[in-house]
Design a protein around this motif. Sequence first.
Motif, PDB file in Angstrom:
ATOM      1  N   GLY A 114     -32.883  15.918 -60.270  1.00 28.92           N
ATOM      2  CA  GLY A 114     -33.309  14.791 -59.460  1.00 28.92           C
ATOM      3  C   GLY A 114     -34.387  15.130 -58.448  1.00 28.92           C
ATOM      4  O   GLY A 114     -35.092  16.140 -58.571  1.00 28.92           O
ATOM      5  N   PRO A 115     -34.505  14.284 -57.424  1.00 33.13           N
ATOM      6  CA  PRO A 115     -35.607  14.371 -56.473  1.00 33.13           C
ATOM      7  C   PRO A 115     -35.658  15.696 -55.711  1.00 33.13           C
ATOM      8  O   PRO A 115     -34.632  16.239 -55.322  1.00 33.13           O
ATOM      9  N   ASN A 116     -36.867  16.172 -55.564  1.00 30.86           N
ATOM     10  CA  ASN A 116     -37.214  17.362 -54.785  1.00 30.86           C
ATOM     11  C   ASN A 116     -36.785  18.684 -55.413  1.00 30.86           C
ATOM     12  O   ASN A 116     -37.118  19.743 -54.904  1.00 30.86           O
ATOM     13  N   LEU A 117     -36.076  18.628 -56.530  1.00 30.15           N
ATOM     14  CA  LEU A 117     -35.658  19.876 -57.158  1.00 30.15           C
ATOM     15  C   LEU A 117     -36.834  20.645 -57.743  1.00 30.15           C
ATOM     16  O   LEU A 117     -36.763  21.859 -57.902  1.00 30.15           O
ATOM     17  N   ASN A 118     -37.931  19.945 -58.015  1.00 29.70           N
ATOM     18  CA  ASN A 118     -39.140  20.624 -58.479  1.00 29.70           C
ATOM     19  C   ASN A 118     -39.712  21.547 -57.407  1.00 29.70           C
ATOM     20  O   ASN A 118     -40.529  22.411 -57.708  1.00 29.70           O
ATOM     21  N   GLY A 122     -37.027  26.778 -54.426  1.00 31.82           N
ATOM     22  CA  GLY A 122     -37.614  28.111 -54.290  1.00 31.82           C
ATOM     23  C   GLY A 122     -38.592  28.177 -53.132  1.00 31.82           C
ATOM     24  O   GLY A 122     -38.826  29.240 -52.575  1.00 31.82           O
ATOM     25  N   SER A 123     -39.147  27.028 -52.770  1.00 29.93           N
ATOM     26  CA  SER A 123     -40.072  26.983 -51.623  1.00 29.93           C
ATOM     27  C   SER A 123     -39.602  25.989 -50.564  1.00 29.93           C
ATOM     28  O   SER A 123     -40.087  26.007 -49.454  1.00 29.93           O
ATOM     29  N   ARG A 124     -38.652  25.151 -50.882  1.00 31.41           N
ATOM     30  CA  ARG A 124     -38.163  24.103 -49.976  1.00 31.41           C
ATOM     31  C   ARG A 124     -36.812  24.498 -49.397  1.00 31.41           C
ATOM     32  O   ARG A 124     -35.873  24.772 -50.141  1.00 31.41           O
ATOM     33  N   GLU A 125     -36.696  24.534 -48.095  1.00 37.65           N
ATOM     34  CA  GLU A 125     -35.432  24.811 -47.409  1.00 37.65           C
ATOM     35  C   GLU A 125     -34.653  25.927 -48.099  1.00 37.65           C
ATOM     36  O   GLU A 125     -33.513  25.738 -48.528  1.00 37.65           O
ATOM     37  N   THR A 126     -35.271  27.093 -48.168  1.00 37.35           N
ATOM     38  CA  THR A 126     -34.667  28.209 -48.898  1.00 37.35           C
ATOM     39  C   THR A 126     -33.351  28.668 -48.282  1.00 37.35           C
ATOM     40  O   THR A 126     -32.529  29.259 -48.993  1.00 37.35           O
ATOM     41  N   PHE A 131     -37.877  26.728 -59.255  1.00 37.41           N
ATOM     42  CA  PHE A 131     -37.495  25.703 -60.223  1.00 37.41           C
ATOM     43  C   PHE A 131     -37.694  26.214 -61.652  1.00 37.41           C
ATOM     44  O   PHE A 131     -36.828  26.041 -62.513  1.00 37.41           O
ATOM     45  N   GLU A 132     -38.816  26.868 -61.879  1.00 35.98           N
ATOM     46  CA  GLU A 132     -39.102  27.424 -63.210  1.00 35.98           C
ATOM     47  C   GLU A 132     -38.048  28.450 -63.614  1.00 35.98           C
ATOM     48  O   GLU A 132     -37.571  28.458 -64.751  1.00 35.98           O
ATOM     49  N   GLU A 133     -37.657  29.298 -62.671  1.00 44.17           N
ATOM     50  CA  GLU A 133     -36.657  30.317 -62.991  1.00 44.17           C
ATOM     51  C   GLU A 133     -35.282  29.686 -63.222  1.00 44.17           C
ATOM     52  O   GLU A 133     -34.529  30.130 -64.099  1.00 44.17           O
ATOM     53  N   ILE A 134     -34.954  28.648 -62.469  1.00 46.37           N
ATOM     54  CA  ILE A 134     -33.686  27.941 -62.726  1.00 46.37           C
ATOM     55  C   ILE A 134     -33.677  27.415 -64.158  1.00 46.37           C
ATOM     56  O   ILE A 134     -32.690  27.571 -64.881  1.00 46.37           O
ATOM     57  N   ASN A 135     -34.779  26.825 -64.576  1.00 43.17           N
ATOM     58  CA  ASN A 135     -34.856  26.320 -65.952  1.00 43.17           C
ATOM     59  C   ASN A 135     -34.766  27.446 -66.965  1.00 43.17           C
ATOM     60  O   ASN A 135     -34.158  27.282 -68.027  1.00 43.17           O
TER      61      ASN A 135
END
Length: 148
Positions: A9-13, A16-20, A28-32
């Motif tokens: 959902g929102p902001n998950l993209n 890694g850089s947001r509110e670490t 996000f790429e590594e989570i995927n």
Amino acid sequence: MKRVLIIHGPNLNLTGSRETDIYGEVSFEEINNIIKREASKLDLAVKIQQSNSEGEIIDFIHSAKNNFDAIIINPGAYSHYSYAIMDAIGAIDIPVIEVHLSNIQKREDFRHVSVTATRCLGQISGFGPYSYVLALNAVKLLEDSLKE
């Protein structure tokens, strides 16, 4: 092979850089990539989608009805107030597991309630990217239990 739709959902993209301090430093790429590796180990096929739009998330859920065996969804903040996403989950007849990177019970009071989780098979939160891994394993356990 079971097909699983992953919905971020929102902001998950921005993970890694947001509110670490809350969501961690894993991108996000590594989570995927973690999701894809685990799915491969479990012999599950995954399709990964992300949207910041409530309507698009609802469309993803609707499209899963005849194309996927399960959904793993992280609705982000929509968890706490999107009755539309809750209704979309209730309108399909496939298992849905809600995940969160952070432990929503340790966060602000408004995050303690997830309206979307009320229509889900279960919820996994607080394990960072491994919340998705646990959810994939739950899907696999469900598949295996149906075979017995």
